[in-house]
Design a protein around this motif. Structure first.
Motif: not given
Length: 142
Positions: A92-99, A102-105, A127-128
């Motif tokens: 549905l969506s992502t937030g940060e979490g790229t290479p 250091n954290e993302g949703t 995610f961390l």
């Protein structure tokens, strides 16, 4: 010796490397999530880890689910209900979490079938990076 619930899957179901990947990507299981499950590749993004965890639920790979869980929130054991068939994943969506993070949703909808009835799980996961690898931390409250 402890006995497992007969409804749970004690080991992953065999999935052919050339089968479609359960995560919904166009790659085969062997070229997609199977590489992460076997340990020959690591997730480069939070979304890739989330997809691989969904696939692990689909194939019953309890060990991968536990390995990819942050040690602070990881349960001591995990029983997977063998009656649950995971049908489809929708991001549905992502937030940060790229290479470069250091954290993302990742917010997702996972459709499953159990006892002939369809249901869905909607979650906004965090995610961390832990020791350099992406891991699942927890679900954000709704």
């Amino acid at each position: 010796m402890s006995q497992r619930n007969p409804r749970t899957s004690p080991r992953p179901r065999t999935m052919a490397a050339g089968s479609p990947c359960p995560c919904g990507r166009p790659e085969s299981y062997g070229d997609c999530c199977g590489r992460l499950h076997s340990g020959t590749a690591a997730a480069s993004t939070a979304e890739q880890l989330m997809r691989s965890r969904y696939s692990a639920f689909a194939v019953g790979d309890r060990d991968y689910l536990l390995r990819s869980w942050h040690p602070r929130t990881r349960p001591s054991d995990l029983d997977l209900d063998a009656r649950t068939q995971w049908v489809r994943l929708e991001i549905l969506s992502t937030g940060e979490g790229t290479p470069f993070h250091n954290e993302g949703t990742v917010a997702f909808r996972a459709v499953y079938r159990e006892n002939g009835r369809e249901g869905e799980l909607v979650e906004h996961s965090r995610f961390l990076r832990h020791d350099g690898a992406w891991v699942y931390l927890d679900a954000l409250p709704e």
